[in-house]
Design an enzyme around this catalytic site. Structure first.
Site, short mmCIF file in Angstrom:
data_model
loop_
_atom_site.label_atom_id
_atom_site.label_comp_id
_atom_site.label_asym_id
_atom_site.label_seq_id
_atom_site.Cartn_x
_atom_site.Cartn_y
_atom_site.Cartn_z
N LYS A 138 0.85 -1.21 0.00
CA LYS A 138 0.00 0.00 0.00
C LYS A 138 0.88 1.24 0.00
O LYS A 138 1.92 1.28 0.67
CB LYS A 138 -0.88 -0.03 1.24
N SER B 270 -9.45 1.55 3.52
CA SER B 270 -8.69 2.39 2.64
C SER B 270 -7.66 1.62 1.80
O SER B 270 -7.07 2.20 0.88
CB SER B 270 -7.97 3.48 3.44
N SER C 295 -9.56 -0.84 7.56
CA SER C 295 -9.04 -0.53 6.23
C SER C 295 -8.43 -1.69 5.47
O SER C 295 -8.12 -1.54 4.29
CB SER C 295 -8.01 0.60 6.32
#
Lengths: 391, 261, 72
Positions: free
Chosen positions: A23, A98, A122
């Protein structure tokens, strides 16, 4: 090697083949680290996060950085102007956030292993919406050094994989004490342990009742299929877990974001998106002397209260079980107000408050979430593997 | 006149407060790492043991009551020499002491920011993150002689304890019950005395408002600070990356433990 | 002090109005969290870091540099 990234998984990619996607709020030397934000579009970190270094030492190669909600703020994946992420299962729907890009990359088969960050869901939310396995470890299990802070008290580095075995591999590899992250001093070794058999399961009535009927049906179907006995108990205060979580998030996020003013790196603060700006303003406001007691001090007390409640509860039960998300992935653009988006987190926030590990398993379009007490990661992982087999 | 000091003592350490960077002098921006330059994702390491021991020694020598539980806080403000735009500063670990007939309000530890030169607009972060001990005195000093006496004895004490050879003295001056003026950028005893003398004269002529001024050693005068350095509300928050809220210093068989939860 | 000024974010009038309304809505929704008072928690100890300097191995490239110093 050209990858067909049809669903906006990646912010940056290398040409070298690799097994691991990271990420883009986790620093990896050799790649930009943008946090999916225009402010950090040109930021090149001079170091690699400890957790990633550990995986690199085991022979994994980072092949790209994945898109996410800007600075990890959001549950849809769409709060970013640097990418256009879509749900691989239905391109009209959000992938979840997220850690959206990491979930998409694994679902689309672009990479085998992906890591993201989970603050209040997330990793587990996009795992559910993209129908893969998402794991949030105990707080302090894996070093956060190199993970850009969203909420320091709740952030964890988590995994997105097609199955539990791959999650076990990553979590085992990343776990351990790090003197660059002092919250890891009690990190435990992950080892194979007896699984699901004999584990005492509990569910909270209020979380079940907050789910869509279709989700509840699937949840009941799953527990029947796996022959699980689940005690359903009342926990009315669980609704308060959401504002408790968000008040702490706002205050800590505002502090974490102080450093981004373009003086040594990055660009100016005006480039931040609306969700990020709103959280900074709120966090600044509730941290002021005259406002502190109204929300922030209360949230700190509430968190402690929840932790003490859960400690008592885990004397009687091994795992909490619930649908990860209360409804299916929303359509892109469907959610227009923050409170609706925050309320989607009812199933995923309480593990963050009590610092426990939590895993989401895909089942027929929804997620089954199992949560254990802090540092029960081994028991949770191996029980989840059993549950995966039974579903 | 009423004068009080906020004395910043740099203890003699090999490394910085929250990272392993050397504290020795070097070419600009070479003694740095992700932690002391505020790179995103960085977190503080455990506090420097030499700095903590020096602080405890000093607190005892100043006859302070030691506090068992001490938190490290984030003090938020924007300034060009502060990479995170917050400074890590501890709650007082020593309080209510006295030295040389001057009350010692408290002593705590903090980290130094980098060096910013407003004239050139250049920043050197070699110093950023170096340990500092701050000693705050009561405004008990009512004459230049008493100020000189106190500072000379304090400096001698530091030498005797082997703690440090560097002090910076932020000096607070007020006259006739008027507003308190803080003067920064004082690096010597003579500088402090000159600053006090200048301020006493200036305040008598111009009056005084609550403000921060900078001492200019070339002209031996004080000037208003160019950028706003002090804010009304620093939004103090416990540093969440240092295990949990509280930290305590316990001297146990000569070893120091830093407790947090 | 003005909140946007305090956190150094310049907002247009329209942005400010909209964000203030959203903030108020969120704070009203959070309201009185209202759970009972928690019991005080205990402390645990960690050891401070020694005092050994490590030579800097980082190539921190500041985007604006002049004679090694950073230009603000």
């Amino acid at each position: 090697m050209t990858l067909k990234d049809r669903h906006g998984a990646f912010i940056s990619l290398t040409d070298t083949p690799g097994e691991l996607a990271v990420k883009d709020n986790i620093c990896v030397q050799g790649f930009m680290c943008t946090a999916s934000s225009k402010l950090l579009e040109n930021y090149e970190p001079p170091y690699t996060a400890t957790a990633v270094q550990k995986l690199q030492k085991q022979g994994l190669t980072v092949m790209g950085k994945t898109s996410c909600d800007e600075f990890a703020c959001g549950s849809t994946g769409t709060h970013t102007s640097l990418a256009n992420p879509r749900n691989p299962l239905d391109e009209k729907r959000v992938p979840g956030g997220s850690s959206s890009g990491s979930a998409i990359a694994v679902k689309d088969g672009l990479v085998r292993y992906a890591i993201g960050s989970d603050t209040g869901g997330s990793v587990r939310c996009p795992a559910t919406f993209c129908q893969i396995v998402g794991y949030r470890p105990s707080y302090g299990q894996i070093s956060r050094y190199g993970l850009m802070d969203m909420c320091m008290s709740f952030d964890t580095i988590g995994t997105l994989t097609r199955n539990v075995d791959d999650a076990i591999y990553l979590i085992t590899g990343m776990s351990g004490k790090d003197d660059k992250d002092l919250t890891t001093m009690n990190s435990v070794d992950v080892k194979e342990t007896p699984g699901l058999a004999g584990k005492r399961l509990v569910a909270f009535r209020q979380i079940l009742e907050s789910c869509d009927p279709g989700i509840r049906e699937k949840f009941n179907e799953a527990t029947e299929k796996a022959k699980l006995h689940v005690d359903v108990i009342d926990f009315p205060e669980i609704h308060k877990s959401i504002p408790t979580y968000y008040m702490i998030v706002f205050a800590e996020f505002a502090s974490a974001m102080q450093r981004f003013d373009g003086k040594f790196f990055g660009k100016n603060r005006e480039l931040l998106g609306q969700e990020v700006k709103r959280r900074i303003l709120l966090g600044t406001f509730i941290s002021q002397k005259e406002n502190k007691d109204k929300w922030y001090t209360q949230a700190i007390n509430a968190r402690k209260w929840f932790q003490q409640k859960f400690e008592a509860m885990f004397a009687k039960y091994d795992f909490v079980i619930n649908p990860t998300m209360p409804s299916p992935a929303p359509l892109v653009g469907e959610i227009t107000d923050p409170i609706t988006e925050y309320s989607m987190d009812l199933g995923t926030i309480f593990p963050s408050l009590m610092m426990g590990p939590s895993i989401s398993l895909p089942y027929q379009g929804m997620g089954i979430q199992l949560t254990g007490k802090r540092f029960s990661d081994s028991a949770l992982l191996y029980s989840a593997r059993d549950l995966e087999g039974a579903l | 006149m009423k004068v009080g000091f906020e004395l910043h003592v740099t203890p003699l350490t090999e490394s910085k407060m929250y990272c392993d960077c050397p504290t020795k002098n070097a070419q600009p921006n070479l003694q740095v790492c992700p932690i002391c330059t505020g790179q995103p994702g960085s977190k503080p390491m455990a506090p420097n043991e030499t700095a903590l021991r020096a602080g405890i020694k000093l607190a005892k020598a100043l006859n302070c009551t030691l506090n068992e539980s001490v938190s490290v806080m984030r003090k938020h403000y924007f300034y060009p020499d502060l990479p995170n735009n917050y400074q890590l500063t501890s709650e007082p670990f020593g309080e209510n002491g006295s030295f040389n007939n001057v009350g010692i309000t408290e002593i705590h530890f903090e980290e130094d920011p980098g060096q910013y030169d407003p004239k050139s607009g250049l920043v050197d972060l070699n110093r950023s993150g170096s340990p500092l001990l701050e000693v705050v005195t009561e405004p008990d000093i009512d004459s230049i002689e008493k100020a000189r006496d106190f500072l000379e004895e304090f400096s001698a004490l530091l030498g005797f304890l082997g703690i440090s050879q560097k002090i910076k003295a932020d000096t607070n001056v007020s006259i006739n019950g008027g507003a308190r003026v803080e003067v920064k950028n004082i690096g010597s005893i003579s500088g402090a005395l000159n600053a006090i003398q200048y301020e006493v004269n200036r305040q008598a002529k111009e009056g005084a408002v609550l403000e921060t001024r900078h001492y200019d050693k070339d002209t031996m005068t004080t000037k208003p600070a160019r950028l706003k350095e002090t804010v009304a509300d620093y939004r103090y928050m416990r540093e969440p990356n240092l295990p949990r809220p509280r930290a305590s210093l316990q001297a146990k068989n000569g070893s120091t433990t830093y407790s947090t939860t | 002090m003005d909140i946007p000024e305090l956190c150094r974010i310049k907002l247009t009038d329209e942005e400010q109005e909209r964000l203030e309304a959203e903030m108020k809505q969120i704070l009203d929704w959070a309201g009185e969290i209202g759970v009972p008072e928690a019991k005080p928690t205990a402390f645990e100890a960690i050891v401070p870091r020694g005092d050994r300097a490590r030579k800097s191995a980082y190539d921190i490239r500041f985007p604006k540099t002049k004679d090694g110093k950073i230009v603000i």
